[in-house]
Enzyme design. Structure first.
Site, PDB file in Angstrom:
ATOM      1  N   ARG A 169      30.905  43.318  55.980  1.00  0.00           N
ATOM      2  CA  ARG A 169      31.533  44.451  55.295  1.00  0.00           C
ATOM      3  C   ARG A 169      31.095  44.550  53.833  1.00  0.00           C
ATOM      4  NH1 ARG A 169      36.499  43.547  53.354  1.00  0.00           N
ATOM      5  NH2 ARG A 169      37.327  42.615  55.246  1.00  0.00           N
ATOM      6  N   TYR A 222      35.638  71.366  48.648  1.00  0.00           N
ATOM      7  CA  TYR A 222      35.519  71.223  50.104  1.00  0.00           C
ATOM      8  C   TYR A 222      36.918  71.090  50.694  1.00  0.00           C
ATOM      9  CZ  TYR A 222      33.782  68.730  54.310  1.00  0.00           C
ATOM     10  OH  TYR A 222      33.485  68.324  55.579  1.00  0.00           O
ATOM     11  N   ASP A 250      31.877  65.899  43.368  1.00  0.00           N
ATOM     12  CA  ASP A 250      31.191  66.008  44.667  1.00  0.00           C
ATOM     13  C   ASP A 250      29.850  66.683  44.374  1.00  0.00           C
ATOM     14  OD1 ASP A 250      30.219  66.864  47.150  1.00  0.00           O
ATOM     15  OD2 ASP A 250      32.225  67.168  47.981  1.00  0.00           O
ATOM     16  N   LYS A 263      24.325  65.006  54.706  1.00  0.00           N
ATOM     17  CA  LYS A 263      23.577  66.243  54.519  1.00  0.00           C
ATOM     18  C   LYS A 263      22.111  65.937  54.186  1.00  0.00           C
ATOM     19  CE  LYS A 263      27.606  67.983  55.283  1.00  0.00           C
ATOM     20  NZ  LYS A 263      28.602  68.326  54.305  1.00  0.00           N
TER      21      LYS A 263
HETATM   22  C1  LIG Z   1      29.995  68.012  54.361  1.00  0.00           C
HETATM   23  C2  LIG Z   1      30.599  67.883  53.032  1.00  0.00           C
HETATM   24  C3  LIG Z   1      31.452  66.819  52.736  1.00  0.00           C
HETATM   25  C4  LIG Z   1      31.926  65.835  53.782  1.00  0.00           C
HETATM   26  O1  LIG Z   1      30.907  65.065  54.305  1.00  0.00           O
HETATM   27  P1  LIG Z   1      31.028  64.406  55.773  1.00  0.00           P
HETATM   28  O2  LIG Z   1      29.906  63.456  55.800  1.00  0.00           O
HETATM   29  O3  LIG Z   1      30.916  65.553  56.732  1.00  0.00           O
HETATM   30  O4  LIG Z   1      32.357  63.757  55.847  1.00  0.00           O
HETATM   31  C5  LIG Z   1      31.934  66.726  51.454  1.00  0.00           C
HETATM   32  N1  LIG Z   1      31.598  67.605  50.503  1.00  0.00           N
HETATM   33  C6  LIG Z   1      30.784  68.638  50.748  1.00  0.00           C
HETATM   34  C7  LIG Z   1      30.450  69.576  49.651  1.00  0.00           C
HETATM   35  C8  LIG Z   1      30.257  68.824  52.017  1.00  0.00           C
HETATM   36  O5  LIG Z   1      29.465  69.869  52.261  1.00  0.00           O
END
Ligand SMILES: *Cc1c(COP(=O)(O)O)cnc(C)c1O
Length: 395
Positions: free
Chosen positions: A61, A114, A186, A211
């Protein structure tokens, strides 16, 4: 002879860092990529070694050579001090918010965040006695007026999810810091390639690595990167929360990040090309893409960002829902589904009006989020063109 990974890394430029950071081939018999280390138990050679815990790896971990490689690569690209990997982007957001809040705190969160971020604030954080105020993402230095004596976190997402307003990150960060609050962001849209959060006053940068870092729609992954001030707190807290990313996914993140620059440049160019094309369409009332000169956020995007990703949105002129369905259902190259950042193009209708609380999001017609993948732009335009023809027939 020098080895890849040796040398004064700070002086290297971005493209070189993307290829070489986090790599130590001769620690793995010369193989270019590290293996996927699978493991929970890590053995110690003696009682003395166990008690001192001086060896680099102590428990699955807490990291493996595979996670170290990706953490270092992301950290170098973000420009932070240390990175932690999480099982998803949502987990990264949740872990970061938990690490920097306590009962009785007040936090400020961009109204464009988000949606699962909002849910985290209105759910878990609220239950644990943390109060959230959502703020207008375009507030800039005016955020000072919303700061209370117990405001401990200002959370940004720029550009915002779905509607792509760019925030004045340096102004908001300066105002937050003046009152002693942490600045969390973010940074998924731009990826660490096109926005350098720590040069703009951010303390903690979050990526949905799912992403563009993974980049192939085949794994869930997140990251949290801290600056000098934030890293020690994260070190402590991530261990308490107990989250760690799966090694297979971490490997896919490593596989993805090595090509992020060439992929993103294509997403950027093709996305902007399609955005300009959509702007000229009679069926479209506006295109929400900060790299378009016509966009209200363009000046801030140009000032702070090094590029644009392939994700944006457009608003159709008012048409019945069946016309939107006729357009989207028949697309051959655009898939319909959540997430983005992979090699393929995607569309997804959305409605930002119901969940906004600090700002009003008004549209006359339906809105569609679009991700431009790595296909030939002419084919994508043909596909959309045929979609607009179907829309017209069904209107
Ligand atoms: C997709 C997304 C997330 C969350 O990511 P996951 O890997 O799907 O949990 C957070 N912030 C933004 C801006 C996103 O597009």
């Amino acid at each position: 002879m020098g080895q890849p990974g040796d040398g004064p890394k700070k002086k290297r430029r971005t493209s070189t860092n993307i290829v070489h950071s986090g790599r130590d081939p001769f620690a793995h018999h010369g193989f270019v990529n590290p293996p996927v280390y699978r493991g929970s138990t890590v053995l110690f050679k003696s009682l003395d070694a166990f008690e001192k815990r001086e060896q680099r790896y102590v428990y699955g971990r807490r990291g493996t050579p595979t996670t170290d490689a990706l953490e270092e690569a992301i950290c170098t690209l973000e420009g932070g001090v240390r990175t932690w990997l999480t099982p998803s982007g949502a987990a990264a957001i949740a872990a970061a918010l938990l690490a920097f809040t306590k009962a009785g705190d007040h936090i400020l969160v961009a109204d464009t965040a988000y949606q699962p971020t909002r849910k985290m604030c209105n759910g878990i954080l609220k239950r644990f006695g943390v109060e959230t105020t959502f703020y207008d993402p375009l507030i800039g230095a005016g955020i000072t007026k919303l700061m209370k004596p117990n405001t401990t976190v200002v959370f940004l997402e720029s550009p915002g999810s779905q509607t792509f307003e760019v925030q004045d990150v340096p102004a908001i960060a300066a105002a937050a810091k003046a009152k002693g609050a942490w600045v969390l962001m973010d940074n998924t849209w731009a990826s660490p390639l096109y926005f350098k959060p720590f040069e703009h006053g951010v303390d903690v940068s979050i990526q949905a690595a799912t992403k563009y870092i993974v980049g192939h729609a085949d794994a869930m992954l997140g990251s949290i990167t801290g600056n000098e001030r934030a890293a020690p707190i994260m070190l402590d807290e991530t261990q308490s929360i107990g989250i760690c990313a799966g090694t297979e996914e971490v490997y896919l993140g490593l596989r993805g990040i090595r090509t992020i620059e060439v992929r993103l440049e294509r997403h950027w160019r093709s996305g902007l090309d399609i955005a300009r094309w959509l702007e000229q369409r009679p069926e479209v009332s506006r295109v929400l893409h900060p790299a378009l000169e016509s966009n209200p956020s363009h000046a801030l995007w140009k000032r702070d960002f090094l590029g644009a990703s392939g994700l944006f949105a457009f608003e159709l002129k008012p048409v019945p829902k069946k016309a939107v369905a006729a357009m989207l259902d028949g697309l051959q190259l655009f898939g319909m589904g959540a997430s983005w950042g992979g090699f393929e193009s995607l569309v997804l209708p959305f409605n930002a009006t119901p969940y906004r609380t600090a700002t009003k999001w008004e549209t006359a017609g339906p809105t569609v989020r679009i991700h431009i993948g790595l296909e030939d732009v002419a084919d994508l335009k043909d596909d959309l063109d045929a979609g607009f023809a179907r829309l017209k027939v069904a209107s």
